[in-house]
Design a protein around this motif. Structure first.
Motif, PDB file in Angstrom:
ATOM      1  N   GLU A   1       0.807  -1.294  -0.100  1.00  0.00           N
ATOM      2  CA  GLU A   1       0.135   0.209  -0.189  1.00  0.00           C
ATOM      3  C   GLU A   1       0.734   1.212  -0.009  1.00  0.00           C
ATOM      4  N   GLU A   2       1.037   1.913  -1.094  1.00  0.00           N
ATOM      5  CA  GLU A   2       2.180   2.885  -1.259  1.00  0.00           C
ATOM      6  C   GLU A   2       1.680   4.038  -0.528  1.00  0.00           C
ATOM      7  N   ASP A   3       0.294   4.160  -0.457  1.00  0.00           N
ATOM      8  CA  ASP A   3      -0.223   5.606   0.374  1.00  0.00           C
ATOM      9  C   ASP A   3       0.016   5.448   1.889  1.00  0.00           C
ATOM     10  N   PHE A   4       0.345   4.274   2.411  1.00  0.00           N
ATOM     11  CA  PHE A   4       0.410   3.921   3.715  1.00  0.00           C
ATOM     12  C   PHE A   4       1.951   4.186   4.431  1.00  0.00           C
ATOM     13  N   PRO A   5       2.030   5.150   5.105  1.00  0.00           N
ATOM     14  CA  PRO A   5       3.508   5.478   5.298  1.00  0.00           C
ATOM     15  C   PRO A   5       4.526   4.350   6.149  1.00  0.00           C
ATOM     16  N   ARG A   6       3.663   3.301   6.617  1.00  0.00           N
ATOM     17  CA  ARG A   6       4.397   2.560   7.345  1.00  0.00           C
ATOM     18  C   ARG A   6       4.422   1.023   6.528  1.00  0.00           C
ATOM     19  N   SER A   7       4.272   1.143   5.023  1.00  0.00           N
ATOM     20  CA  SER A   7       4.022  -0.077   4.493  1.00  0.00           C
ATOM     21  C   SER A   7       5.523  -0.178   3.870  1.00  0.00           C
ATOM     22  N   ILE A   8       5.898  -1.404   3.395  1.00  0.00           N
ATOM     23  CA  ILE A   8       7.384  -1.590   2.865  1.00  0.00           C
ATOM     24  C   ILE A   8       7.577  -0.790   1.550  1.00  0.00           C
ATOM     25  N   LYS A   9       6.330  -0.885   0.798  1.00  0.00           N
ATOM     26  CA  LYS A   9       6.522  -0.212  -0.499  1.00  0.00           C
ATOM     27  C   LYS A   9       6.542   1.429  -0.330  1.00  0.00           C
ATOM     28  N   HIS A  10       5.972   2.061   0.628  1.00  0.00           N
ATOM     29  CA  HIS A  10       5.944   3.283   0.909  1.00  0.00           C
ATOM     30  C   HIS A  10       7.238   3.787   1.351  1.00  0.00           C
ATOM     31  N   CYS A  11       8.016   2.767   2.227  1.00  0.00           N
ATOM     32  CA  CYS A  11       9.165   3.069   2.626  1.00  0.00           C
ATOM     33  C   CYS A  11      10.317   3.013   1.566  1.00  0.00           C
ATOM     34  N   VAL A  12      10.306   2.202   0.912  1.00  0.00           N
ATOM     35  CA  VAL A  12      11.197   1.832  -0.337  1.00  0.00           C
ATOM     36  C   VAL A  12      11.071   3.081  -1.433  1.00  0.00           C
ATOM     37  N   ASP A  13       9.908   3.359  -1.701  1.00  0.00           N
ATOM     38  CA  ASP A  13       9.713   4.551  -2.422  1.00  0.00           C
ATOM     39  C   ASP A  13      10.099   5.835  -1.881  1.00  0.00           C
ATOM     40  N   SER A  14       9.938   6.110  -0.518  1.00  0.00           N
ATOM     41  CA  SER A  14      10.503   7.186   0.139  1.00  0.00           C
ATOM     42  C   SER A  14      11.969   7.248   0.059  1.00  0.00           C
ATOM     43  N   MET A  15      12.623   6.017   0.373  1.00  0.00           N
ATOM     44  CA  MET A  15      14.414   6.077   0.017  1.00  0.00           C
ATOM     45  C   MET A  15      14.630   6.454  -1.347  1.00  0.00           C
ATOM     46  N   ALA A  16      13.719   5.961  -2.181  1.00  0.00           N
ATOM     47  CA  ALA A  16      13.998   6.343  -3.557  1.00  0.00           C
ATOM     48  C   ALA A  16      14.236   7.843  -3.958  1.00  0.00           C
ATOM     49  N   GLY A  17      13.063   8.628  -3.181  1.00  0.00           N
ATOM     50  CA  GLY A  17      12.940  10.045  -3.358  1.00  0.00           C
ATOM     51  C   GLY A  17      14.126  10.533  -2.791  1.00  0.00           C
ATOM     52  N   SER A  18      14.422  10.238  -1.382  1.00  0.00           N
ATOM     53  CA  SER A  18      15.447  10.640  -0.721  1.00  0.00           C
ATOM     54  C   SER A  18      16.975  10.637  -1.505  1.00  0.00           C
ATOM     55  N   VAL A  19      17.146   9.728  -2.136  1.00  0.00           N
ATOM     56  CA  VAL A  19      18.467  10.030  -2.570  1.00  0.00           C
ATOM     57  C   VAL A  19      18.722  10.634  -4.095  1.00  0.00           C
ATOM     58  N   GLN A  20      17.712  11.074  -4.446  1.00  0.00           N
ATOM     59  CA  GLN A  20      17.857  11.955  -5.688  1.00  0.00           C
ATOM     60  C   GLN A  20      18.781  12.887  -5.647  1.00  0.00           C
ATOM     61  N   GLU A  21      18.670  13.638  -4.514  1.00  0.00           N
ATOM     62  CA  GLU A  21      19.437  14.947  -4.547  1.00  0.00           C
ATOM     63  C   GLU A  21      20.929  14.516  -3.933  1.00  0.00           C
ATOM     64  N   LEU A  22      21.428  13.039  -3.838  1.00  0.00           N
ATOM     65  CA  LEU A  22      22.638  12.942  -3.415  1.00  0.00           C
ATOM     66  C   LEU A  22      23.515  12.645  -4.735  1.00  0.00           C
ATOM     67  N   PRO A  23      24.926  12.956  -4.359  1.00  0.00           N
ATOM     68  CA  PRO A  23      25.814  12.541  -5.370  1.00  0.00           C
ATOM     69  C   PRO A  23      26.044  10.947  -5.672  1.00  0.00           C
TER      70      PRO A  23
ATOM     71  N   ILE B   1      20.138   3.638  -7.183  1.00  0.00           N
ATOM     72  CA  ILE B   1      18.666   3.893  -7.766  1.00  0.00           C
ATOM     73  C   ILE B   1      18.149   2.539  -8.826  1.00  0.00           C
ATOM     74  N   GLU B   2      19.570   2.214  -9.384  1.00  0.00           N
ATOM     75  CA  GLU B   2      19.153   0.840  -9.958  1.00  0.00           C
ATOM     76  C   GLU B   2      18.911  -0.228  -9.222  1.00  0.00           C
ATOM     77  N   ASN B   3      19.628  -0.570  -8.119  1.00  0.00           N
ATOM     78  CA  ASN B   3      19.069  -1.481  -7.328  1.00  0.00           C
ATOM     79  C   ASN B   3      17.649  -1.396  -6.624  1.00  0.00           C
ATOM     80  N   ILE B   4      17.136  -0.139  -6.293  1.00  0.00           N
ATOM     81  CA  ILE B   4      16.024   0.045  -5.638  1.00  0.00           C
ATOM     82  C   ILE B   4      14.791  -0.057  -6.617  1.00  0.00           C
ATOM     83  N   GLU B   5      15.159   0.208  -7.860  1.00  0.00           N
ATOM     84  CA  GLU B   5      14.018   0.075  -8.792  1.00  0.00           C
ATOM     85  C   GLU B   5      13.576  -1.563  -9.029  1.00  0.00           C
TER      86      GLU B   5
END
Length: 324
Positions: free
Chosen positions: A231-253, A259-263
């Motif tokens: 359930e990507e809209d629920f903040p404690r689901s695995i999918k939401h956690c992984v999606d959020s990590m993918a978003g956090s890493v976008q601004e890092l060098p 990104i390849e592994n998390i996809e």
């Protein structure tokens, strides 16, 4: 941002999340053991399996009964996954980051550490346990709420969030893995009250109302697992956690490998949600692959942005030793 500071704030996020998740798990399991009749109860060693601490536990205790398991997960300083150890480690990391965090953050963690140190021993008894664990969860949430509304959206914030989401996804994965392995293979006679246990698993994630909004009042193992996994809209689901990590890493060098592994991990989670049946053997494979995927993501974080290029277990043990 210095790599040692990035590592410390990442682990601070993990330790605070570990504290809250362990408190939630202990609370929910204590309720299960009180509410179920003897025929439907589980062993207290289930908590050790979820926390992956069985070998360490049996080095210090002979029997996995309620008193020993609760003390081990709550107050045992020799256990790096105990609430006492996690809070102490979070406080130590925060102490070395005081020039990067809001002042209130350090004060709240110091207060939480004193609260755990003073009350964890008495909380081993049933009479005091519920209120102590509830207060622990509340203090963790207060810290997270304060820090995420006052910390600048810079690299410190991204690493803090990645640590919290990594720990939450890891804990949810292991909880569902052990629950499915035990509950889905019990006989009808032994499993007559298992729906109540699945509801307590939702309570451990504070997910009951959001689950009912999505699925209605009835619960089933398949619906609960699909919700907590995908359930990507629920903040404690695995999918939401992984999606959020993918978003956090976008601004890092140097984020390409992460990104390849998390996809790939996101694709695996999406594939699970599309399945119509729960097959225990397939679930075991799915959870093993998900756990491996999270471990690989942690390794990439450690080798890309931290000083030491070591495995997840080594990185965690090293941080624990530094804060002992």
């Amino acid at each position: 941002m210095l790599s040692r500071n990035a590592e410390r704030i990442y682990w601070m996020g993990r330790y605070i999340e570990r504290t809250e998740d362990t408190a939630r798990l202990l609370n929910a399991f204590s309720h299960v053991m009180m509410d179920l009749p003897k025929s439907g109860k589980l062993g207290w060693d289930v908590l050790l399996k979820i926390m992956a601490t069985e070998p360490l536990f049996y080095e210090h205790y002979e029997v996995a009964n309620e008193a020993n398991v609760v003390k081990f997960l709550l107050d045992d300083i020799e256990n790096p996954s105990s609430i006492r150890s996690a809070v102490r480690a979070a406080r130590e990391n925060a102490r070395t980051l005081r020039d990067r965090l809001p002042l209130e953050g350090w004060e709240m963690l110091n207060d939480l550490n004193l609260f755990i140190k003073k009350g964890a021993g008495d909380a081993s008894r049933k009479r005091n346990r519920f209120q102590f664990l509830t207060d622990t969860i509340t203090k963790c949430q207060c810290f997270n709420g304060m820090i995420r509304t006052t910390l600048s959206r810079n690299q410190s914030y991204e690493f803090l969030c990645m640590g919290a989401f990594m720990e939450r996804a890891d804990m949810t994965t292991r909880t569902l893995d052990i629950a499915a392995d035990i509950l889905l293979q019990r006989s009808d006679e032994d499993g007559v009250f298992d729906i109540h246990i699945w509801m307590e698993i939702l309570k451990a994630q504070n997910a009951v109302m959001m689950y009912r909004v999505k699925n209605g009042p009835r619960s089933s193992p398949r619906a609960v697992m699909r919700f907590l996994i995908g359930e990507e809209d629920f903040p404690r689901s695995i999918k939401h956690c992984v999606d959020s990590m993918a978003g956090s890493v976008q601004e890092l060098p140097r984020n390409e490998l992460f990104i390849e592994n998390i996809e790939g991990l996101i694709a695996s989670l999406d594939k699970f949600v599309e399945q119509n049946e729960l097959v225990p053997a397939d679930l075991r494979t799915f959870f093993d692959e998900t756990q491996q995927g999270l471990n690989e993501l942690h390794s990439i974080i450690a080798t890309t942005w931290f000083l030491s290029a070591v495995a997840p277990e080594q990185t965690q043990n090293q941080t624990q030793e530094e804060t002992a």
